[in-house]
Every structure is written in C-alpha cells, then in structure tokens.
Design a protein around this motif. Structure first.
Motif, PDB file in Angstrom:
ATOM      1  N   SER A 185     -11.566  -8.232 -15.951  1.00  0.00           N
ATOM      2  CA  SER A 185     -13.019  -8.049 -15.812  1.00  0.00           C
ATOM      3  C   SER A 185     -13.462  -7.539 -14.468  1.00  0.00           C
ATOM      4  CB  SER A 185     -13.993  -9.017 -16.563  1.00  0.00           C
ATOM      5  OG  SER A 185     -14.044 -10.123 -15.576  1.00  0.00           O
ATOM      6  N   ALA A 186     -12.773  -8.448 -13.388  1.00  0.00           N
ATOM      7  CA  ALA A 186     -13.117  -8.464 -11.964  1.00  0.00           C
ATOM      8  C   ALA A 186     -12.415  -7.219 -11.614  1.00  0.00           C
ATOM      9  CB  ALA A 186     -12.461  -9.422 -11.429  1.00  0.00           C
ATOM     10  N   ASP A 228     -17.682 -18.797  -7.971  1.00  0.00           N
ATOM     11  CA  ASP A 228     -16.069 -18.107  -8.051  1.00  0.00           C
ATOM     12  C   ASP A 228     -15.294 -18.852  -8.969  1.00  0.00           C
ATOM     13  OD1 ASP A 228     -14.069 -16.244  -7.818  1.00  0.00           O
ATOM     14  OD2 ASP A 228     -13.973 -16.300  -5.692  1.00  0.00           O
ATOM     15  N   ASN A 229     -14.905 -20.221  -8.491  1.00  0.00           N
ATOM     16  CA  ASN A 229     -14.031 -20.968  -9.153  1.00  0.00           C
ATOM     17  C   ASN A 229     -14.311 -21.154 -10.437  1.00  0.00           C
ATOM     18  OD1 ASN A 229     -12.544 -21.115  -6.646  1.00  0.00           O
ATOM     19  ND2 ASN A 229     -13.351 -23.248  -5.946  1.00  0.00           N
ATOM     20  N   ASP A 230     -15.519 -21.495 -10.770  1.00  0.00           N
ATOM     21  CA  ASP A 230     -15.879 -22.055 -12.136  1.00  0.00           C
ATOM     22  C   ASP A 230     -15.739 -20.858 -13.002  1.00  0.00           C
ATOM     23  OD1 ASP A 230     -16.538 -24.264 -13.960  1.00  0.00           O
ATOM     24  OD2 ASP A 230     -18.688 -23.040 -14.016  1.00  0.00           O
ATOM     25  N   ILE A 231     -15.824 -19.544 -12.687  1.00  0.00           N
ATOM     26  CA  ILE A 231     -15.784 -18.313 -13.322  1.00  0.00           C
ATOM     27  C   ILE A 231     -14.450 -18.080 -13.674  1.00  0.00           C
ATOM     28  CG2 ILE A 231     -16.140 -15.945 -13.490  1.00  0.00           C
ATOM     29  CD1 ILE A 231     -18.595 -16.244 -11.845  1.00  0.00           C
ATOM     30  N   PHE A 232     -13.603 -18.391 -12.842  1.00  0.00           N
ATOM     31  CA  PHE A 232     -12.121 -17.858 -12.925  1.00  0.00           C
ATOM     32  C   PHE A 232     -11.088 -18.832 -13.232  1.00  0.00           C
ATOM     33  CE2 PHE A 232     -14.105 -14.373 -10.739  1.00  0.00           C
ATOM     34  CZ  PHE A 232     -13.857 -13.267 -11.530  1.00  0.00           C
ATOM     35  N   TYR A 233     -11.484 -20.050 -12.741  1.00  0.00           N
ATOM     36  CA  TYR A 233     -10.334 -21.164 -13.018  1.00  0.00           C
ATOM     37  C   TYR A 233     -10.740 -22.160 -14.017  1.00  0.00           C
ATOM     38  CZ  TYR A 233      -8.465 -19.366  -8.724  1.00  0.00           C
ATOM     39  OH  TYR A 233      -8.182 -18.388  -7.765  1.00  0.00           O
ATOM     40  N   ASN A 234     -12.000 -22.235 -14.457  1.00  0.00           N
ATOM     41  CA  ASN A 234     -12.319 -23.155 -15.716  1.00  0.00           C
ATOM     42  C   ASN A 234     -12.104 -22.605 -16.914  1.00  0.00           C
ATOM     43  OD1 ASN A 234     -13.448 -25.075 -17.542  1.00  0.00           O
ATOM     44  ND2 ASN A 234     -15.668 -24.816 -16.519  1.00  0.00           N
ATOM     45  N   GLU A 235     -10.844 -23.017 -17.308  1.00  0.00           N
ATOM     46  CA  GLU A 235     -10.313 -22.658 -18.703  1.00  0.00           C
ATOM     47  C   GLU A 235     -10.447 -23.594 -19.786  1.00  0.00           C
ATOM     48  OE1 GLU A 235      -7.064 -19.720 -18.042  1.00  0.00           O
ATOM     49  OE2 GLU A 235      -6.807 -20.950 -16.497  1.00  0.00           O
ATOM     50  N   GLY A 260     -17.219 -12.636 -14.947  1.00  0.00           N
ATOM     51  CA  GLY A 260     -16.283 -12.180 -14.164  1.00  0.00           C
ATOM     52  C   GLY A 260     -16.777 -10.598 -13.572  1.00  0.00           C
ATOM     53  N   ALA A 261     -17.124  -9.874 -14.449  1.00  0.00           N
ATOM     54  CA  ALA A 261     -17.733  -8.540 -13.793  1.00  0.00           C
ATOM     55  C   ALA A 261     -19.036  -8.812 -13.014  1.00  0.00           C
ATOM     56  CB  ALA A 261     -18.092  -7.482 -15.027  1.00  0.00           C
TER      57      ALA A 261
END
Length: 202
Positions: free
Chosen positions: A90-91, A71-78, A179-180
């Motif tokens: 997307s979520a 979860d963290n890698d999908i949403f916070y790794n920018e 994300g989806a």
C-alpha cells in the motif's frame, strides 16, 4: 530552523527502483553531536540518527516522535489485520502514484522481501499502478491506495467492497487505508524537504 537552501551536485535518479537510494536534504539537518536526549526520544529508534531525513525532522522532536510511533504502529504491529507485505504494498503504491522515488524504493523493497514476489513488485514500479496483478488481494490494495492518494474523495465504498471480496476483514482494510494514507502525507513531506541520491554502492 535554518533558512539557507542547500544545492546538491549529483545526478538525480530518474526511475523507480528497488535499489537502496540515498537522500539529501535541502535544509541543514542537525549534526549528530547536537542531538539531546529529547531529540533521541523523538527519533524513537536511535538507529535513525544516521539518516539526514530524520535528523532534519528532529528539529521538532515532539512531532517527529508522534510521526514515528504512528509509522511503527501501522507497519510493524502485526497482531492482526493485513500481512506486512500488503502493508508495504500500500505504501509502495501510494509512493509510485506521488512520484516519490525514495519512498517507493524502500517500500517496494520491503514488499518484495516480505512477499517473496519481487517480479510483481517490480511490475508495479516499471509499468505503474495499473499494471496487471494476478492476485485479487494485491489488485484491491493497489487500487484502494491509488484512489486514496489521488484525492480522498476518489476512495469510495466500491474500493471497500473490492477489498472485502478479496478476503480482507475490517482490520485488514483499515491497515491498507492507514498504509496508503500515511505515505500519501509522508511522500509530500519528503518531496518538499530534499531529493533522492543515486543507489548506494556495496
């Protein structure tokens, strides 16, 4: 794992909102004083200890740890790829499709904060995923997320092409899909373990 289902007495929310909802489990979460170092390692972020959802998932701390790091890698790794606002979009689109009021509220709120476009996000919640969106990139992210959420077979090369034409490169397209896909699974888990509570006050 406890085997007694908990019945809650409150008026369940029945509309999509960007307000901060609570969540109540149907099975007993671990009590805070029951948590061990292994449980905290599974939580990854100790701040999650206040969430009954994460304390319930902490009954299997190894799986929770893998889930949270993903979860963290999908949403916070920018370090490249899709901007955070569109990842949250997307979520939110997946959660709106699945009918998960709690997840939709969280990710719609983040999408609004990161994009500074709360009206566009609210339109998604109020009118559904087919509601007009003037931004071709938002339209493409929503359409791809909805197709993947309904059934993976509905997501096709046409959606990838739409994302490319909206200006997304390979890494950004992967972020939209991740994300989806993650929330397509996460919604179903949350919907099977408990229910949202009315918006938090104050």
């Amino acid at each position: 794992m406890p085997d007694q289902v908990i019945r809650h007495e409150f008026e369940r929310p029945n509309e999509f909102t960007q307000a901060q909802l609570g969540w109540a489990a149907w099975l007993e979460p671990l009590a805070i004083d029951e948590l061990t170092e292994r449980h905290y390692a599974g939580l990854v972020d100790k701040g999650r200890v206040n969430s009954p959802y994460f304390r319930l998932l902490a009954r299997d701390p190894d799986i929770l740890g893998a889930r949270t790091r993903t979860d963290n890698d999908i949403f916070y790794n920018e370090k490249g790829g899709l901007p955070r606002a569109q990842r949250e979009l997307s979520a939110a689109a997946a959660s709106r499709t699945n009918g998960c009021l709690f997840c939709a509220s969280v990710h719609a709120r983040f999408a609004s904060q990161k994009s500074k476009r709360p009206d566009d996000v609210q339109r998604l919640l109020d009118e559904g995923t087919a509601a007009p969106q003037d931004d071709p990139q938002w339209r493409a992210v929503i359409d791809a997320s909805v197709a993947l959420t309904k059934t993976p077979g509905e997501f096709s090369a046409a959606h990838v092409q739409q994302l490319r034409e909206a200006g997304l490169d390979d890494l950004a397209i992967a972020d939209a899909i991740h994300g989806a896909a993650f929330f397509n699974w996460a919604n179903r888990l949350m919907l099977s373990l408990g229910e949202p509570t009315p918006p938090l006050q104050g």
